[in-house]
Design a protein around this motif. Structure first.
Motif, PDB file in Angstrom:
ATOM      1  N   ARG A   1       0.831  -1.200   0.000  1.00 20.39           N
ATOM      2  CA  ARG A   1       0.000   0.000   0.000  1.00 20.39           C
ATOM      3  C   ARG A   1       0.868   1.253   0.000  1.00 20.39           C
ATOM      4  NH1 ARG A   1      -2.580  -3.677   3.453  1.00 20.39           N
ATOM      5  NH2 ARG A   1      -4.763  -4.090   2.955  1.00 20.39           N
ATOM      6  N   GLY A   2       0.432   2.230  -0.776  1.00 18.16           N
ATOM      7  CA  GLY A   2       1.085   3.526  -0.763  1.00 18.16           C
ATOM      8  C   GLY A   2       0.151   4.547  -0.142  1.00 18.16           C
ATOM      9  N   TYR A   3       0.690   5.394   0.730  1.00 20.27           N
ATOM     10  CA  TYR A   3      -0.131   6.356   1.465  1.00 20.27           C
ATOM     11  C   TYR A   3       0.249   7.778   1.075  1.00 20.27           C
ATOM     12  CZ  TYR A   3      -0.738   2.245   4.464  1.00 20.27           C
ATOM     13  OH  TYR A   3      -1.003   0.991   4.936  1.00 20.27           O
ATOM     14  N   ASN A   4      -0.772   8.641   1.016  1.00 18.55           N
ATOM     15  CA  ASN A   4      -0.567  10.057   0.742  1.00 18.55           C
ATOM     16  C   ASN A   4      -1.480  10.848   1.669  1.00 18.55           C
ATOM     17  OD1 ASN A   4       0.997  10.017  -2.100  1.00 18.55           O
ATOM     18  ND2 ASN A   4      -0.603   8.449  -2.137  1.00 18.55           N
ATOM     19  N   GLY A   5      -0.890  11.559   2.624  1.00 18.12           N
ATOM     20  CA  GLY A   5      -1.687  12.295   3.598  1.00 18.12           C
ATOM     21  C   GLY A   5      -1.243  13.742   3.714  1.00 18.12           C
ATOM     22  N   LYS A   6      -2.189  14.603   4.048  1.00 11.56           N
ATOM     23  CA  LYS A   6      -1.886  16.019   4.240  1.00 11.56           C
ATOM     24  C   LYS A   6      -2.923  16.609   5.192  1.00 11.56           C
ATOM     25  CE  LYS A   6       0.375  18.388   1.493  1.00 11.56           C
ATOM     26  NZ  LYS A   6       1.777  18.889   1.382  1.00 11.56           N
ATOM     27  N   ALA A   7      -2.470  17.378   6.185  1.00  5.60           N
ATOM     28  CA  ALA A   7      -3.371  18.135   7.041  1.00  5.60           C
ATOM     29  C   ALA A   7      -3.493  19.544   6.467  1.00  5.60           C
ATOM     30  CB  ALA A   7      -2.834  18.185   8.467  1.00  5.60           C
ATOM     31  N   VAL A   8      -4.736  20.037   6.354  1.00  9.96           N
ATOM     32  CA  VAL A   8      -4.970  21.367   5.800  1.00  9.96           C
ATOM     33  C   VAL A   8      -5.829  22.168   6.778  1.00  9.96           C
ATOM     34  CG1 VAL A   8      -4.687  20.808   3.367  1.00  9.96           C
ATOM     35  CG2 VAL A   8      -6.899  20.411   4.460  1.00  9.96           C
ATOM     36  N   ALA A   9      -5.592  23.470   6.843  1.00  7.34           N
ATOM     37  CA  ALA A   9      -6.335  24.349   7.744  1.00  7.34           C
ATOM     38  C   ALA A   9      -6.868  25.556   6.975  1.00  7.34           C
ATOM     39  CB  ALA A   9      -5.441  24.811   8.894  1.00  7.34           C
ATOM     40  N   PHE A  10      -8.118  25.952   7.282  1.00  7.11           N
ATOM     41  CA  PHE A  10      -8.775  27.081   6.632  1.00  7.11           C
ATOM     42  C   PHE A  10      -9.497  27.907   7.695  1.00  7.11           C
ATOM     43  CE2 PHE A  10      -8.722  23.471   3.797  1.00  7.11           C
ATOM     44  CZ  PHE A  10      -8.296  23.992   2.581  1.00  7.11           C
ATOM     45  N   ASN A  11      -9.673  29.205   7.410  1.00  8.30           N
ATOM     46  CA  ASN A  11     -10.603  29.953   8.253  1.00  8.30           C
ATOM     47  C   ASN A  11     -12.016  29.681   7.743  1.00  8.30           C
ATOM     48  OD1 ASN A  11     -11.126  31.681   6.054  1.00  8.30           O
ATOM     49  ND2 ASN A  11      -9.696  33.235   6.773  1.00  8.30           N
ATOM     50  N   LYS A  12     -13.022  30.182   8.444  1.00  8.43           N
ATOM     51  CA  LYS A  12     -14.401  29.836   8.105  1.00  8.43           C
ATOM     52  C   LYS A  12     -14.821  30.389   6.750  1.00  8.43           C
ATOM     53  CE  LYS A  12     -17.688  31.717  10.487  1.00  8.43           C
ATOM     54  NZ  LYS A  12     -18.505  32.172  11.631  1.00  8.43           N
ATOM     55  N   ASN A  13     -14.034  31.343   6.208  1.00  7.63           N
ATOM     56  CA  ASN A  13     -14.334  31.911   4.891  1.00  7.63           C
ATOM     57  C   ASN A  13     -13.653  31.151   3.755  1.00  7.63           C
ATOM     58  OD1 ASN A  13     -15.887  34.048   6.030  1.00  7.63           O
ATOM     59  ND2 ASN A  13     -13.975  35.107   6.548  1.00  7.63           N
ATOM     60  N   GLY A  14     -12.897  30.121   4.095  1.00  7.62           N
ATOM     61  CA  GLY A  14     -12.281  29.290   3.069  1.00  7.62           C
ATOM     62  C   GLY A  14     -10.870  29.694   2.686  1.00  7.62           C
ATOM     63  N   GLU A  15     -10.286  30.658   3.377  1.00 11.16           N
ATOM     64  CA  GLU A  15      -8.898  31.048   3.097  1.00 11.16           C
ATOM     65  C   GLU A  15      -7.955  30.048   3.767  1.00 11.16           C
ATOM     66  OE1 GLU A  15      -9.633  35.872   3.007  1.00 11.16           O
ATOM     67  OE2 GLU A  15      -9.324  34.859   4.922  1.00 11.16           O
ATOM     68  N   GLN A  16      -7.053  29.476   2.968  1.00 10.94           N
ATOM     69  CA  GLN A  16      -6.160  28.457   3.527  1.00 10.94           C
ATOM     70  C   GLN A  16      -5.146  29.097   4.469  1.00 10.94           C
ATOM     71  OE1 GLN A  16      -4.798  25.372   0.860  1.00 10.94           O
ATOM     72  NE2 GLN A  16      -2.886  25.106   1.998  1.00 10.94           N
ATOM     73  N   LEU A  17      -5.017  28.522   5.669  1.00 11.33           N
ATOM     74  CA  LEU A  17      -4.092  29.030   6.679  1.00 11.33           C
ATOM     75  C   LEU A  17      -2.736  28.349   6.572  1.00 11.33           C
ATOM     76  CD1 LEU A  17      -6.581  29.088   9.704  1.00 11.33           C
ATOM     77  CD2 LEU A  17      -6.004  30.954   8.139  1.00 11.33           C
ATOM     78  N   TRP A  18      -2.742  27.032   6.386  1.00 13.87           N
ATOM     79  CA  TRP A  18      -1.488  26.279   6.247  1.00 13.87           C
ATOM     80  C   TRP A  18      -1.795  24.857   5.809  1.00 13.87           C
ATOM     81  CZ3 TRP A  18      -1.960  22.161   9.490  1.00 13.87           C
ATOM     82  CH2 TRP A  18      -2.617  22.312  10.698  1.00 13.87           C
ATOM     83  N   GLN A  19      -0.740  24.154   5.457  1.00 15.14           N
ATOM     84  CA  GLN A  19      -0.845  22.725   5.210  1.00 15.14           C
ATOM     85  C   GLN A  19       0.380  22.047   5.808  1.00 15.14           C
ATOM     86  OE1 GLN A  19      -1.127  22.595   0.886  1.00 15.14           O
ATOM     87  NE2 GLN A  19       1.054  22.167   0.701  1.00 15.14           N
ATOM     88  N   PHE A  20       0.165  20.828   6.289  1.00 21.71           N
ATOM     89  CA  PHE A  20       1.261  20.069   6.895  1.00 21.71           C
ATOM     90  C   PHE A  20       1.267  18.651   6.324  1.00 21.71           C
ATOM     91  CE2 PHE A  20       2.779  16.915   9.895  1.00 21.71           C
ATOM     92  CZ  PHE A  20       4.039  17.387  10.185  1.00 21.71           C
ATOM     93  N   PRO A  21       2.465  18.238   5.837  1.00 21.74           N
ATOM     94  CA  PRO A  21       3.712  18.990   5.653  1.00 21.74           C
ATOM     95  C   PRO A  21       3.559  20.006   4.529  1.00 21.74           C
ATOM     96  CG  PRO A  21       4.072  16.597   5.617  1.00 21.74           C
ATOM     97  CD  PRO A  21       2.615  16.813   5.493  1.00 21.74           C
ATOM     98  N   GLU A  22       4.434  20.977   4.516  1.00 18.54           N
ATOM     99  CA  GLU A  22       4.315  22.068   3.567  1.00 18.54           C
ATOM    100  C   GLU A  22       4.589  21.623   2.141  1.00 18.54           C
ATOM    101  OE1 GLU A  22       3.553  25.642   1.928  1.00 18.54           O
ATOM    102  OE2 GLU A  22       3.275  25.168   4.058  1.00 18.54           O
TER     103      GLU A  22
END
Length: 367
Positions: free
Chosen positions: A87-108
């Motif tokens: 199995r190959g895995y691809n994961g990313k954590a993403v953060a947004f404010n309530k208006n949909g503007e992306q705050l960050w992603q991890f890993p960058e």
């Protein structure tokens, strides 16, 4: 949605927006106006974890949590199975404010090469926690740890924690936890190997307890998987689900594990308070006023259909306050803030004889 399906959901604190995650060729995260149903904004997980339709490898928003300002923290994930079964895995954590503007992603600038199934956020320590649940740990994997603590404002990694496995397991898997206590001082987590663990806010293990010890019968290991962990006002709470065959989880087990389908409650010093055992799987738990509402689903060993429904427990001592039966297994539950109303989602099931019982239904019960 075509070939897509909805896999996660979270409602804003003002109850005006619902954030919904899907698995599809796009893997969208939607913000939907609850009054009119309009899509306020959306984000495609395919942008960060990719898509391979020819291999049926579709991105998903597998879990969503929000902070007090309704900032959104979501796990984007995709896996692909190779011809050799790997199995190959691809994961990313993403953060947004309530208006949909992306705050960050991890890993960058890369993906996590493991399954990130769960996340939780806390306003009192400004941290986001991610947990992993990869089926195997390979020597070439970079993200091999069990938990990752991230600064919720910047998306920068604070530290990661490896939880060593216990036999007969090769790695430690967390699927429905960890979760922060409200004050942000503790993290509670249940491991699929049957352990319940309490950490401090930095990820240091304060104590661990053996909830369901794996047992070997005729050279086959059986275990009752741990799923949920909560650090609540009434204590530290863990749940286990059905008994599984370690060699092939789809095969029935000869017996039930004595600790399966149960809720365990401990004091914060690690002393045991009580155990409540349901007659079917503890699918989900919600809390209100020192009560727990539990969705009880299938028992794959006994096929006890009388077990299906919502049970309300007194968290002080595990006393059963209410039980609302459903024909099919109950998959999800919620309790109102005043503890007077219970909502549940029922699903159909197929008996060993091929009979369909239950249906897709929303239930509202008055306590």
């Amino acid at each position: 949605m075509g070939i897509g399906k909805l896999v996660s959901l979270c409602v804003s604190h003002d109850e005006k927006i619902t954030f919904v995650g899907e698995q599809s060729p796009a893997g969208n995260l939607y913000a939907i106006d609850l009054d009119g149903g309009d899509i306020l904004w959306k984000f495609a997980a395919e942008k960060v974890v990719g898509v391979e339709p020819d291999k049926r490898s579709y991105p998903s928003i597998v879990h969503i949590c929000i902070d007090k300002d309704d900032n959104v923290y979501a796990n984007a994930y995709r896996f692909v199975t190779a011809k050799d079964g790997g199995r190959g895995y691809n994961g990313k954590a993403v953060a947004f404010n309530k208006n949909g503007e992306q705050l960050w992603q991890f890993p960058e600038s890369e993906n996590i090469d493991s399954w990130i199934n769960w996340c939780d956020v806390n306003d009192n320590n400004d941290k986001v926690v991610l947990s992993t649940s990869a089926y195997e740990i390979r020597p070439d994997m970079k993200y091999r740890d069990t938990m990752y603590l991230i600064d919720k404002k910047t998306g920068q990694l604070i530290n990661s924690i490896e939880v060593p496995p216990v036999a007969p397991f090769e790695n430690t898997v967390m699927r429905g936890s960890p979760n922060f206590s409200e004050d942000g001082e503790f993290l509670a987590a249940a491991c699929s190997d049957g352990r319940g663990m309490l950490f401090d806010a930095a990820g240091k293990v304060l104590w661990q307890r053996e909830l369901s010890k794996p047992a070997q019968i005729d050279n086959v290991w059986i275990n009752a998987s741990g799923r949920d962990g909560f650090a609540a006002e009434a204590g530290v709470i863990f749940t286990t689900i059905n008994t599984f065959n370690r060699e092939n989880w789809q095969l029935p087990t000869p017996v039930e594990h004595p600790s399966n389908n149960s809720m365990f409650v401990f004091n914060y010093d690690g002393t045991f308070k009580y155990k409540y055992r349901a007659l079917g799987t503890m699918e989900q738990i919600d809390f209100s006023n020192n009560m727990a509402a539990c969705a009880v689903g299938r028992n794959v060993r006994t096929h006890n259909y009388a077990a299906h429904g919502a049970v309300v427990l007194d968290l002080n001592d595990g006393t059963e306050l209410n039980f609302f039966h459903t024909e099919g297994p109950l998959q999800a539950v919620a309790i109102s803030s005043n503890g007077k109303k219970i909502a549940g989602i029922e699903a159909p099931a197929v008996t060993p004889e091929g009979k369909i019982i239950g249906a897709y239904r929303l239930h509202i019960w008055q306590r």
